[in-house]
Scaffold this active site. Sequence first.
Site, PDB file in Angstrom:
ATOM      1  N   CYS A   2       0.837  -1.192   0.000  1.00  0.00           N
ATOM      2  CA  CYS A   2       0.000   0.000   0.000  1.00  0.00           C
ATOM      3  C   CYS A   2       0.872   1.243   0.000  1.00  0.00           C
ATOM      4  CB  CYS A   2      -0.861  -0.017   1.256  1.00  0.00           C
ATOM      5  SG  CYS A   2      -1.732  -1.577   1.475  1.00  0.00           S
ATOM      6  N   ARG A  27       1.319   1.999  -5.981  1.00  0.00           N
ATOM      7  CA  ARG A  27       1.585   0.973  -4.969  1.00  0.00           C
ATOM      8  C   ARG A  27       0.339   0.170  -4.623  1.00  0.00           C
ATOM      9  NH1 ARG A  27       6.283   1.878  -2.272  1.00  0.00           N
ATOM     10  NH2 ARG A  27       5.532   0.661  -0.503  1.00  0.00           N
ATOM     11  N   TRP A  74      -3.442  -1.947  -1.463  1.00  0.00           N
ATOM     12  CA  TRP A  74      -3.353  -3.147  -2.291  1.00  0.00           C
ATOM     13  C   TRP A  74      -3.740  -4.280  -1.363  1.00  0.00           C
ATOM     14  CZ3 TRP A  74      -0.918  -7.919  -2.670  1.00  0.00           C
ATOM     15  CH2 TRP A  74      -0.970  -8.532  -3.926  1.00  0.00           C
ATOM     16  N   ASN A 100       1.207  -0.160   5.861  1.00  0.00           N
ATOM     17  CA  ASN A 100       1.655  -0.884   4.665  1.00  0.00           C
ATOM     18  C   ASN A 100       2.455  -2.088   5.150  1.00  0.00           C
ATOM     19  OD1 ASN A 100       2.534  -1.813   2.172  1.00  0.00           O
ATOM     20  ND2 ASN A 100       4.380  -0.559   2.282  1.00  0.00           N
ATOM     21  N   GLY A 101       2.032  -3.280   4.764  1.00  0.00           N
ATOM     22  CA  GLY A 101       2.735  -4.493   5.201  1.00  0.00           C
ATOM     23  C   GLY A 101       1.736  -5.575   5.576  1.00  0.00           C
ATOM     24  N   GLU A 482      10.349 -11.548 -21.249  1.00  0.00           N
ATOM     25  CA  GLU A 482       9.972 -10.201 -20.791  1.00  0.00           C
ATOM     26  C   GLU A 482       8.822  -9.656 -21.638  1.00  0.00           C
ATOM     27  OE1 GLU A 482       9.688  -6.491 -18.930  1.00  0.00           O
ATOM     28  OE2 GLU A 482      10.232  -8.517 -18.290  1.00  0.00           O
ATOM     29  N   LYS A 486       5.139  -8.474 -20.221  1.00  0.00           N
ATOM     30  CA  LYS A 486       4.555  -7.143 -20.475  1.00  0.00           C
ATOM     31  C   LYS A 486       3.136  -7.284 -21.027  1.00  0.00           C
ATOM     32  CE  LYS A 486       6.608  -4.924 -18.460  1.00  0.00           C
ATOM     33  NZ  LYS A 486       7.674  -5.609 -17.861  1.00  0.00           N
ATOM     34  N   GLU A 489       0.709  -8.574 -18.233  1.00  0.00           N
ATOM     35  CA  GLU A 489       0.388  -7.729 -17.079  1.00  0.00           C
ATOM     36  C   GLU A 489      -0.402  -6.481 -17.441  1.00  0.00           C
ATOM     37  OE1 GLU A 489       3.620  -6.067 -14.789  1.00  0.00           O
ATOM     38  OE2 GLU A 489       5.008  -6.337 -16.455  1.00  0.00           O
ATOM     39  N   HIS A 505       8.029 -29.988 -28.314  1.00  0.00           N
ATOM     40  CA  HIS A 505       7.970 -30.990 -27.235  1.00  0.00           C
ATOM     41  C   HIS A 505       6.688 -30.859 -26.421  1.00  0.00           C
ATOM     42  CE1 HIS A 505      12.043 -32.140 -28.226  1.00  0.00           C
ATOM     43  NE2 HIS A 505      12.342 -30.850 -28.255  1.00  0.00           N
ATOM     44  N   LYS A 603       3.263  -1.645  -7.937  1.00  0.00           N
ATOM     45  CA  LYS A 603       4.623  -1.380  -8.418  1.00  0.00           C
ATOM     46  C   LYS A 603       5.717  -2.008  -7.577  1.00  0.00           C
ATOM     47  CE  LYS A 603       7.597   0.565 -11.147  1.00  0.00           C
ATOM     48  NZ  LYS A 603       7.750  -0.017 -12.439  1.00  0.00           N
TER      49      LYS A 603
HETATM   50  C1  AGP Z   1       7.259  -5.685 -13.962  1.00  0.00           C
HETATM   51  O1  AGP Z   1       6.664  -4.966 -14.956  1.00  0.00           O
HETATM   52  C2  AGP Z   1       6.515  -5.788 -12.737  1.00  0.00           C
HETATM   53  N1  AGP Z   1       6.171  -4.546 -12.207  1.00  0.00           N
HETATM   54  C3  AGP Z   1       7.141  -6.701 -11.694  1.00  0.00           C
HETATM   55  O2  AGP Z   1       7.320  -7.961 -12.251  1.00  0.00           O
HETATM   56  C4  AGP Z   1       8.490  -6.216 -11.130  1.00  0.00           C
HETATM   57  O3  AGP Z   1       9.488  -6.362 -12.074  1.00  0.00           O
HETATM   58  C5  AGP Z   1       8.834  -7.063  -9.896  1.00  0.00           C
HETATM   59  O4  AGP Z   1       7.812  -6.888  -8.954  1.00  0.00           O
HETATM   60  C6  AGP Z   1      10.180  -6.680  -9.311  1.00  0.00           C
HETATM   61  O5  AGP Z   1      10.143  -5.370  -8.850  1.00  0.00           O
HETATM   62  P1  AGP Z   1      11.525  -4.646  -8.445  1.00  0.00           P
HETATM   63  O6  AGP Z   1      12.366  -4.545  -9.671  1.00  0.00           O
HETATM   64  O7  AGP Z   1      11.075  -3.308  -7.914  1.00  0.00           O
HETATM   65  O8  AGP Z   1      12.172  -5.477  -7.375  1.00  0.00           O
END
Ligand code: AGP
Length: 608
Positions: A2, A27, A74, A100-101, A482, A486, A489, A505, A603
Amino acid sequence: MCGIVGYVGEQDATSILLAGLKKLEYRGYDSAGIALYNGLEITLDKTVGKLSELEKLVSNNPPKGNIGIAHTRWATHGKPSSPNSHPHSCCCGDVVVVHNGIIENYVKLKEELKEKGHQFSSATDTEVIPHLIDEYYEGDIKDAVRKAVARLKGAYALGVLSLQEPDRLIAVRQDSPLVIGLNGNENFLASDIPAVLDHTDEVYILDDGEMAEITDKQVEIFNVETAQLIDKDIFKVDWDPGMAEKSGFDHFMLKEIHEQPETIRKSIAGRLNETDIKFDEVNLSQEEIKSYSRIYVVACGTAYHSGLVAKYAIEDLAKIPVEVDVASEFRYRNPLIDENTLVIVVSQSGETADTLAALREAKANGARALALVNTVGSTIAREADDVIYIHAGPEIAVASTKAYIGMLSCFYMLAIYLARAKNKLNDQASAKLIKALSKLPEQVGKIIKEDTDKIKQLAKNYAKQEHAFFIGRKIDYSVALEGSLKLKEISYIHSEAYPAGELKHGTLALIEEGIPVIALATQTSVLDKTLSNVKEVKARGGVVTGVVFVGQEEKEQFDYQIEVPKTEDILSTILTAIPLQLLSYYIAVERGCDVDQPRNLAKSVTVE
Ligand code: AGP
């Protein structure tokens, strides 16, 4: 994960807190709430949904006051709902808390408090905290908070406001990021620097086990356990508020994609010379580098994918075995670590809980810990033995783009740096790679300028699909992973990435008429093999988009082709990732998705 923010000063706290939450919304955006002391009582306004819902809620009758706390959520414990929204208060409403936590022992504490007559109105773990503080309150809010947090197990960044002492806020940090913003006769608490940057560039970065007592006149930092006063250094932030704005782009993600030429320039600035790389912030001697018999790269999500590129580059250039681990697995699998092990953790935010724990695990087992981090002053950066900063600036969009490119740029430099220290790369070969590396910013700019329209058109074709595949061989495969992440997500299309030779396979069974397949084909040594895998896919009706170097005349192999400028095969990832970022972006826009704040994500993942 959060976002929490707090303010005490002379200004109207509502507008400052809402603006701070806006900067933290990446966040978490399941619900939002605000609590202010208006001179008589503490008012509480909270609602499920995005911050805009809270803004609507308070727009007609904004709460009044010069001190308050606020939260954007979150959800971890208790589904997104108004009762589960923060701030949470005790039975009488005298103590309100934002958190937050995760409180791991909340069930037991809740039972204990219920037996003492406390009434609970939410399903959250957080709500035990204001009830506990109220339970321990004997005229000193700081002391009551200390006693309450001594009972908590888990991770928490807290902001506390009490009706008994309404001129101060209490902030506490344990395994969750928290900064205190300083600005003369007003002070702030926040989960992250962007929330206070409009008001000050001077902050205290709290460490675990520290708390702050914040009034409009002063901020005092204490050790939670001993209540000892701590003389803390002020951290000067070198980011300006504008860097956290959209600057006319529709989304932060598109803005950050366009910033990547600059990101690479900043990451290589002052680190390249004709044949060598220098990292001022890395104190690894040649002997130490020669002593490393194993390197682990440990991270999550996109950062983990950058580690896969690092494996190819470091093994190919420096001939040191590299294992790449997902942090949430690494920390519990008893990795083989000794004094000849270098552990590299990678993180944009520098606060990802699993990556931080992997760092601590590595150090506890005697490894040297190097961190590649974007966020200056973050926990991972401060706890690592050495840090290589990526210098990508604040990354706001949840889907990481420029930080990934910054990570790749730093890993290529690190591979050359290690190879030179081990005499595995002669001047000529090193100069050739460094020359190619310094050309990449301009080449990335060229792709964005020349290919965007073509990719926008392609996105229209693919946007109606619900499944997609990415394939590649060698270093192309790590970028395929990657690209697939993208797309998943931000567009919610189910997507998978495979080593091109692996499809036959099993997964080839999923290829049918019209299925989009993105094939990366830049690795000259295996190009023929990749192209024969493309033929296999097309034979089953797959619609294939090829990402190739300009001048590679295999047009007829693909239904669509995106060309990137020629560079050294091993450096291709920094170029081939760009079209995949743009494709995912425009597909998500075409599907009307919330690009910057995709559902169910946040994030910086500060909980396990
Ligand atoms: C990537 O687009 C995501 N936001 C997520 O996979 C991110 O890379 C992952 O949570 C790691 O975050 P960080 O690089 O802040 O540790």
